[in-house]
Scaffold this active site. Structure first.
Site, PDB file in Angstrom:
ATOM      1  N   ASP A  94      53.715  21.598  41.262  1.00 34.44           N
ATOM      2  CA  ASP A  94      54.639  21.263  42.339  1.00 34.44           C
ATOM      3  C   ASP A  94      54.709  19.754  42.560  1.00 34.44           C
ATOM      4  OD1 ASP A  94      56.203  21.317  44.629  1.00 34.44           O
ATOM      5  OD2 ASP A  94      54.520  21.804  45.950  1.00 34.44           O
ATOM      6  N   ASP A 276      62.132  18.049  42.850  1.00 31.37           N
ATOM      7  CA  ASP A 276      61.046  18.935  43.255  1.00 31.37           C
ATOM      8  C   ASP A 276      60.973  20.188  42.388  1.00 31.37           C
ATOM      9  OD1 ASP A 276      58.970  20.078  44.708  1.00 31.37           O
ATOM     10  OD2 ASP A 276      60.345  21.058  46.088  1.00 31.37           O
TER      11      ASP A 276
END
Length: 383
Positions: A94, A276
């Site tokens: 992430d 992201d």
């Protein structure tokens, strides 16, 4: 680089560049929809992807607080191991957070019972720290402790890595996710107080050829990768365009505008965006998302999702993200998704925040390079 793929049989030539395969799983949103539970989730929980991205958060107790992970929409997972002998875990890589955590054997929550858990007593290299960790979620929070152990990412052995071990994971909806934990790839200032992120430790231990990593996300179940320490030209075509990082926490950049059918529909006068890997969708402020949905012909449903006519996708316009003067078109095939029930949905969603979040929908189209040495993001057309 492309020659690395051909010459990896010679270990010396590949030293410092490591490719870790990712699996594309199902989103929890789709699992809940299939079980007819999605409407219950939205009725009982305020769901806002933007809460993952506060610029600062309180940390007054010595316990670290990390923003919300976009659990409903995250799709891509990879396997790491922790401890000696190694205990395997599936984690989300992430770029919107910076801590590593996995469930622990001390966790009694139902979510921990349905996932692999780390047992410190079975690792000869584990050390306790006495520190606590608290990660807030929209449906509860993860609470746990911080330990130290050897973390292996593909062939990279990261010794004395601090990581979180959850002791509680409240919330029924974390039971069904495929991944066990999270490995954050953001900047160190997003990490728990005093914790050096995994990527920084890999660099500090001279395990990588270059102080960067790159990501290729496939639409298929297999074929996606995170490449630590290098760039693989077999995954993209054309030039790499480099964009300065505007905020060294998330991988945040400045975006010029968003265009549909030659008209500026959002981000007028410029805005901030985050690349992201931990968010599946493209997310933005309500007014901008409404303009995009209207421009592409999407219709809003009961719980904020927008449907499109499946037979019209081929005729729908590109959505063009203009970043540092360069246009990055995303086609309707890329920004729509067909569900098992035959319905087609737009992959744009609004948030209460001001940031635009360019998630997996965007990264699948553009191979993304996260260059910590030069604090910049590289984008190139994925193949």
């Amino acid at each position: 680089m492309w020659f690395l793929v051909l010459l990896c049989a010679a270990a010396a030539l590949c030293q410092g560049v490591t490719k870790l395969p990712l699996e594309r799983g199902r989103k929890l949103r789709d699992v809940l929809r299939e079980k007819d539970l999605l409407h219950q989730f939205f009725q009982h929980h305020h769901y806002d992807i933007g809460t993952k991205f506060p610029h600062a958060f309180l940390n007054g107790t010595g316990a670290a607080t990390e923003p919300l992970l976009n659990t409903l929409d995250v799709e891509y997972y990879g396997t790491i191991s922790i401890g000696t002998p190694p205990q395997d875990f599936t984690v989300v890589f992430d770029t919107g957070s910076s801590d590593l955590w996995v469930p622990s054997v001390s966790c009694t929550s139902l979510a921990c019972q349905t996932h692999r858990v780390f047992d410190p007593s079975q690792s000869s290299t584990y050390k306790s720290t006495g520190l606590s960790l608290s990660i807030r979620y929209g449906t509860g929070e993860m609470e746990g402790i911080v330990g130290s152990d050897t973390v292996t990412v593909a062939s990279l052995v990261d010794t004395n890595q601090l990581f979180g071990l959850s002791t509680a994971e409240p919330g029924q909806f974390f039971v069904d996710v495929r991944f066990d934990g999270i490995l954050g790839l953001g900047y160190p200032n997003l990490a728990a107080d005093g914790v050096t992120p995994v990527f920084d430790n890999l660099v500090n231990q001279s395990l990588l050829r270059e102080n960067l990593f790159s990501v290729y996300l496939s639409r298929e179940a297999a074929g996606s990768v995170v490449i630590f320490g290098g760039i693989d030209e077999s995954y993209f075509t054309g030039p790499i365009n480099w964009i300065p990082v505007s905020y060294q926490g998330y991988w945040q950049i400045s975006m010029d505008s968003i265009i549909v059918n030659s008209q500026e529909v959002a981000c007028a006068g410029g805005c901030q965006a985050i690349i992201d890997t931990g968010t599946s969708l493209v997310v933005g402020p309500p007014s901008g998302i409404r303009s995009i949905q209207s421009a592409v012909g999407a219709r809003q449903g009961t719980y904020g999702e927008h449907s499109v006519n499946c037979s019209s996708i081929a005729a729908m316009p590109d959505v063009i993200f203009v970043i540092d003067g360069v246009q990055y078109p995303v086609s309707a095939v890329a920004y729509t998704e067909q569900h098992d029930q035959g319905s087609c949905m737009s992959s744009f969603q609004d948030t209460s925040g001001d940031l635009w979040i360019l998630g997996d929908v965007f990264i699948r189209v553009y191979y993304s390079i996260f260059d910590r040495a030069n604090n910049r993001v590289g984008l190139a057309k994925a193949v």
